[in-house]
Scaffold this motif. Structure first.
Motif, mmCIF file in Angstrom:
data_model
loop_
_atom_site.group_PDB
_atom_site.id
_atom_site.type_symbol
_atom_site.label_atom_id
_atom_site.label_comp_id
_atom_site.label_asym_id
_atom_site.label_seq_id
_atom_site.Cartn_x
_atom_site.Cartn_y
_atom_site.Cartn_z
ATOM 1 N N LYS A 1 42.130 46.142 42.300
ATOM 2 C CA LYS A 1 41.980 44.944 43.127
ATOM 3 C C LYS A 1 40.470 44.551 43.431
ATOM 4 C CE LYS A 1 46.436 45.683 45.125
ATOM 5 N NZ LYS A 1 47.253 44.264 44.763
ATOM 6 N N MET A 2 39.774 44.346 42.472
ATOM 7 C CA MET A 2 38.150 43.867 42.773
ATOM 8 C C MET A 2 38.045 42.835 43.425
ATOM 9 S SD MET A 2 37.526 43.126 38.654
ATOM 10 C CE MET A 2 38.383 44.843 37.983
ATOM 11 N N GLY A 3 38.915 41.851 43.472
ATOM 12 C CA GLY A 3 38.831 40.636 44.297
ATOM 13 C C GLY A 3 39.531 40.566 45.582
ATOM 14 N N GLN A 4 40.010 41.628 45.958
ATOM 15 C CA GLN A 4 40.738 41.864 47.328
ATOM 16 C C GLN A 4 40.140 41.032 48.427
ATOM 17 O OE1 GLN A 4 43.989 42.577 47.035
ATOM 18 N NE2 GLN A 4 43.988 41.767 49.006
ATOM 19 N N ALA A 5 38.724 41.438 48.397
ATOM 20 C CA ALA A 5 38.220 40.584 49.685
ATOM 21 C C ALA A 5 38.195 39.485 49.713
ATOM 22 C CB ALA A 5 36.486 41.389 49.653
ATOM 23 N N PHE A 6 38.004 38.656 48.631
ATOM 24 C CA PHE A 6 38.324 37.361 48.377
ATOM 25 C C PHE A 6 39.669 36.673 48.708
ATOM 26 C CE2 PHE A 6 39.614 33.431 45.854
ATOM 27 C CZ PHE A 6 38.542 32.480 46.264
ATOM 28 N N HIS A 7 40.608 37.317 48.223
ATOM 29 C CA HIS A 7 42.042 37.129 48.490
ATOM 30 C C HIS A 7 42.477 37.306 49.980
ATOM 31 C CE1 HIS A 7 42.493 36.179 44.475
ATOM 32 N NE2 HIS A 7 42.006 37.361 44.172
ATOM 33 N N ASP A 8 41.679 38.187 50.571
ATOM 34 C CA ASP A 8 41.957 38.282 52.098
ATOM 35 C C ASP A 8 41.881 36.930 52.947
ATOM 36 O OD1 ASP A 8 43.008 40.806 51.447
ATOM 37 O OD2 ASP A 8 40.984 41.848 52.054
ATOM 38 N N LEU A 9 41.024 36.294 52.315
ATOM 39 C CA LEU A 9 40.561 35.111 53.071
ATOM 40 C C LEU A 9 41.609 34.008 52.590
ATOM 41 C CD1 LEU A 9 36.725 35.128 52.261
ATOM 42 C CD2 LEU A 9 38.056 36.039 54.510
#
Lengths: 328, 352, 296
Positions: free
Chosen positions: A128-136
């Motif tokens: 989940k490398m893009g999680q920080a982005f998807h959290d937004l």
């Protein structure tokens, strides 16, 4: 035969994540090849740098995505310098050879067993490398229109992706209409003439290489965030050449060329692929196997690239007046 | 084999000896077209990690001499391709990114003839001739001659070569499929032992023939009328044309020769390894490294560069993993560009 | 007409006392070069012991094909590096300077094969010549208010030059659509945009329609009247007679004679150099420039 499905798939893909990634790569090539005349045959290396920066830094090293993005961009500038310093003083074909070679060097390095602990070898990096982005993600539901279907996650990526493209397009529009743009276009036409007028062509070419590479890297970052997976064999030279086809389809040295090109390209490619698949499934085409559809799509790209470059480098909607001058 | 037809073969991995695995997963099963008679089928195996990542740190003389010989043979193979690449560049200015596909086309032409029942000994020369005429002369006639007449620029032409390479590659994939093929003759040769060095007889024959072909090309360039004209065109096309040399004829000859040599290289590569749809593409960058190293446009440069790159690629496996040997050659090319951009034997040109 | 304008008389007067020998020192040289050697393989393409160019004059550099004129141009402007030699422009040493720096110092050249920037409009070709443009910096280019004013001033100046060179009607056309002669004019006008102190023209008359030649010559004289120095390469001796204040003759890489045009033409060495290599070709050469010139 489900024609609605074919059409809906084509439209979704033409506006989707893949089109965005290729559009960004082609925008970079537009600055380099379209405006400055630099033959970067290794745009995929810049995308790989972006994607792997996210993968390695977030998954292998466990750091934040927001650290990975600037590091990826810095790495991209470094790559452009490494490529440009030996080649930008030489004839155009040296840059082409060195960039395509470097893109293969990078792919072979990240693929290697020796560096598997960092880059994951042939399997690449998954997680989940893009999680920080998807959290937004501000969207609460998937989108499911008659001809457009995206998950909530894709919808968020697509929104940000096209917004970035809009901002970058505005910046490029400003750049190429300025005296800076005049100098790089002059270099495209005849480098020595521009040098004889007191412009340091080397610096301008380097700037174009860096800016174009950065756009490719942004494409790679979008890739990693959207697909949450980076694999070495996603970054083969063919990606660069797909981007060239997109650029020429929309028209080289046209500000909106890459956008028009990416949308048409992915619409056509997906349409042809899905259409053939449906025909084969339905038994209407018997001389082809489902596995033949892939090669056919590539053949179309190859023929398209040749045909566009020879007959309409200014794009399918291009200016006739320019056509006469493309004898170069 | 009971009768001709298409067979799908596969190996049960559990029956393999311990420590032996496929070099590539797709090698586990392969389909072959059998037209008549027996056919040997080879599977790509590797034991342990040898074919993959591990560096063998054994600095034995036996290993070094084996690598030197392998490097020499590989260098000769690259030279076959690089000479044509450089001749075409020299006379037309075109950096041909579809030159690798000339190798692939040569190899596939031979495999078609071979599978039609011709022994490779007969199929190979016929395939070289077909390569020269159809893939070389024909390509120039249908495509490049017209682009020259349209005054398509060199940068645009380079992009066209990329499109052509993609088209050829995937057409071959469409027609012949993705699994590797091999020629029916001389497939599973065991190596002859020369002291510590082991070489297969076919490699020796091919290398000698290749060396003869390269030497003949060089002598031809030096001695024959059209050879001299070729050098004159490489030197200065406008001047050559002004002195009554038929530049288009020279270019035709160069394409015939370049494609013939490349076709031969493809058969050489196909018989010592496999015939696959992207075999030439995989060698393209190594050929470019050779040409850049020696100097774009110089014929001796291409030969010297090819031998250096061949040796370098093989000997570098003493220090780096085998899977990265191409990386080494490409790095070498970039370093050379930094230090001596005109190549070992190249020269600078005048501006304006 | 400016042919016998004030500057012409001044330049001729200043040069009248200069000895007519190769490498003669000039009263007020703008460019001084010493022992310039450039070898290609074993061949010395240029081997110039000493040469000076008088400020404010029109100096012609003539010689048969292959005499090394263009190579000398390339060396002096930094487009090629000599094996040996030093030279200075306005007293400033120039060895190993990048060509763009040479141009910025005020020594601007044109090329034998015209380098009109085809897919740029004529006016953009002109604007490219202007020096010190703020908008040519990457970051500033994104902020038009930083460079708009300067751009407007440059455009005014470019339009004046275009009018003078009778190219104003072509202002918005792609440079690629111009005829051969018009390209030569555009290249000269573009070089003037940078307000050079020394303008070096490489065969400005080659390939130009004879009807246009006269106006080209007038333009060159005009440049001198405005205070710039002109150095130009030409291989046709008759061309230079009319406009040059001083003639330097090269053959086989060396300077073999110098002097006012009238004297040089009578110099037996010069006649030898020309007759030796170009006797038969002289006729075909002039025929060639008639047929190839202005083909469009």
């Amino acid at each position: 035969m489900n024609f609605t499905f074919v059409l809906s798939q084509s439209i979704t893909q033409a506006l989707g994540v893949t089109a965005i990634i290729y559009c960004l790569a082609a925008m970079g090539l537009n600055l380099q090849f379209g405006y400055t005349g630099l033959l970067n045959f290794g745009q995929v290396a810049f995308a790989a740098i972006g994607a792997y920066s996210v993968g390695v830094i977030v998954i292998s090293f466990g750091a934040s995505l927001w650290a990975a993005i600037p590091i990826g961009l810095l790495a991209s500038v470094a790559l452009a310098l490494v490529l440009g310093i030996p080649t930008l003083r030489l004839r155009a074909d040296y840059l082409a050879i060195v960039t395509i070679a470097t893109s293969e060097i990078i792919r072979l390095l990240v693929r290697s067993i020796a560096l598997r602990d960092t880059f994951g070898g042939a399997n690449g990096i998954n997680g989940k490398m893009g999680q920080a982005f998807h959290d937004l993600n501000p969207f609460h539901a998937d989108i499911d229109l008659p001809f457009l279907t995206w998950t909530r996650q894709d919808l968020w990526v697509v929104t940000v992706g096209w917004s970035l493209i809009a901002i970058f397009t505005l910046a490029i529009w400003l750049l190429v209409r300025s005296p800076w743009g005049r100098v790089v276009k002059g270099i495209r036409e005849d480098e020595n003439a521009v040098v004889s007028l007191g412009k340091n062509a080397y610096v301008y070419k380097m700037q174009a290489l860096i800016l174009g590479g950065l756009l490719g890297t942004v494409g790679g970052i979008v890739w990693a965030i959207a697909k949450q997976s980076v694999q070495p064999d996603n970054f083969v030279p063919d990606v660069t050449f797909f981007s060239y086809t997109i650029l020429l389809l929309g028209g080289a040295a046209r500000v909106f060329g890459p956008i028009v090109g990416a949308i048409i390209f992915w619409f056509l490619l997906v349409f042809v692929g899905e259409f053939l698949n449906q025909m084969i499934d339905a038994g209407w085409i018997t001389f082809l196997l489902p596995t033949d559809v892939g090669p056919i799509r590539f053949i179309l790209v190859g023929l398209g690239l040749m045909g566009l470059m020879i007959f309409r480098p200014q794009g399918i909607f291009g200016d006739k007046r320019e056509l006469a001058l493309n004898a170069r | 084999m009971p009768k001709g037809g298409k067979y799908q073969l596969s190996v049960d991995e559990t029956t393999l000896p311990a420590g032996v695995s496929f070099t590539k997963p797709e090698y586990q099963s392969r389909s072959i077209l059998v037209l008549m008679g027996d056919k040997k089928v080879l599977f790509g195996f590797s034991s342990g990690e040898g074919g993959g990542g591990a560096t063998s740190s054994s600095f034995t003389w036996a290993r070094i001499s084996q690598l030197l010989v392998d490097g020499l043979f590989f260098g000769i193979l690259i030279a076959l391709g690089a000479v044509g690449l450089n001749l075409i560049f020299g006379t037309t200015g075109l950096t041909n990114f579809s030159h690798g596909e000339l190798l692939t086309l040569g190899a596939f032409t031979a495999i078609v003839l071979n599978e039609l029942g011709l022994n490779l000994v007969i199929a190979a020369p016929i395939a070289v001739v077909i390569s020269a005429i159809l893939w070389g002369w024909g390509q120039n006639r249908i495509l490049w001659k017209r682009l020259r007449r349209r005054k398509t620029g060199l940068i645009a032409s380079m992009v066209v070569t990329i499109g052509l390479a993609i088209t050829i590659r995937y057409t071959l994939l469409l027609i012949f499929g993705g699994s590797p093929r091999s020629y029916q003759q001389f497939a599973g040769q065991t190596g002859l032992e020369f002291g510590p060095v082991s070489i297969t007889p076919k490699s020796i024959v091919f290398a000698i023939l290749a060396a003869i072909a390269i030497a003949a090309t060089v002598i031809w360039l030096q001695r024959s009328r059209i050879g001299k004209a070729t050098r004159a065109v490489s030197d200065n096309p406008a001047l050559a044309s002004a002195t009554g040399i038929d530049v288009e004829r020279v270019i035709s000859v160069v394409w015939i020769l370049g494609a013939g040599l490349a076709g031969f290289a493809g058969i050489y590569l196909g018989s010592t390894q496999d015939v696959t749809w992207n075999m030439g593409q995989r060698l393209l960058l190594v050929m470019f490294a050779a040409v850049t190293l020696g100097g774009l446009g110089t014929i001796y440069g291409a030969i010297v560069g090819a031998l250096v790159v061949g040796m370098f690629v093989q000997l570098s496996t003493l220090f780096i993993p085998t899977e990265m040997k191409t990386v080494g050659a490409l790095f070498l090319m970039i370093i050379i560009l930094l230090v001596r951009p005109q190549g070992i034997l190249g020269r600078r040109e005048r501006v304006g | 007409m400016p042919a016998n304008g004030q500057r012409a008389l001044e330049a001729q007067a200043a040069l009248s006392g200069v000895p007519r020998i190769p490498g003669a020192p000039k009263p007020d040289p703008i460019l001084v070069a010493s022992s310039i050697v450039r070898r290609f393989g074993g061949l010395s393409a240029v081997d110039v012991e000493h040469v000076e160019i008088q400020r404010g004059s029109i100096t012609a550099l003539i010689g048969p094909n292959g005499a090394g004129k263009t190579t000398l141009f390339n060396l002096l402007t930094g487009f090629d590096a000599p094996d040996e030699g030093t030279w200075s422009f306005n007293g400033k040493s120039m060895g190993r300077l990048s060509p763009y720096r040479v141009a910025r110092l005020g020594m601007v050249r044109t090329f034998q094969l015209t380098k009109a920037l085809n897919r740029l409009r004529v006016i953009d070709n002109m604007l490219l010549g202007a020096k010190g443009q703020r908008g040519e910096r990457l970051w500033a280019s994104l902020l038009p208010f930083l460079w708009r004013g300067q751009e407007t001033k440059n455009t005014v100046r470019a339009d004046v030059l275009l009018k003078r060179f009778s190219l104003d009607a072509k202002r918005g056309d792609f440079a690629g659509s111009l005829s051969g002669g018009q390209r030569k004019l555009l290249e000269m006008a573009r070089a003037l945009m940078s307000e050079p102190e020394l303008i070096m023209l490489d065969e400005p008359m080659a390939g130009v329609n004879p009807a246009l030649t006269q106006s080209l010559l007038q333009h060159i004289k005009m440049i001198r009247e405005e205070g710039s120095t002109v150095l130009f390469v030409e291989h046709d001796m008759d061309m230079v007679h009319d406009i040059s204040d001083w003639v330097i003759v090269m053959a086989q890489g060396q300077i073999i004679a110098e002097g006012p045009p009238g004297d040089v033409m009578k110099n037996p060495e010069v006649i030898d150099a020309y007759l030796g290599s170009r006797h038969e070709k002289a006729l075909t050469e002039s025929g060639e420039s008639l047929t190839t010139g202005d083909a469009k």
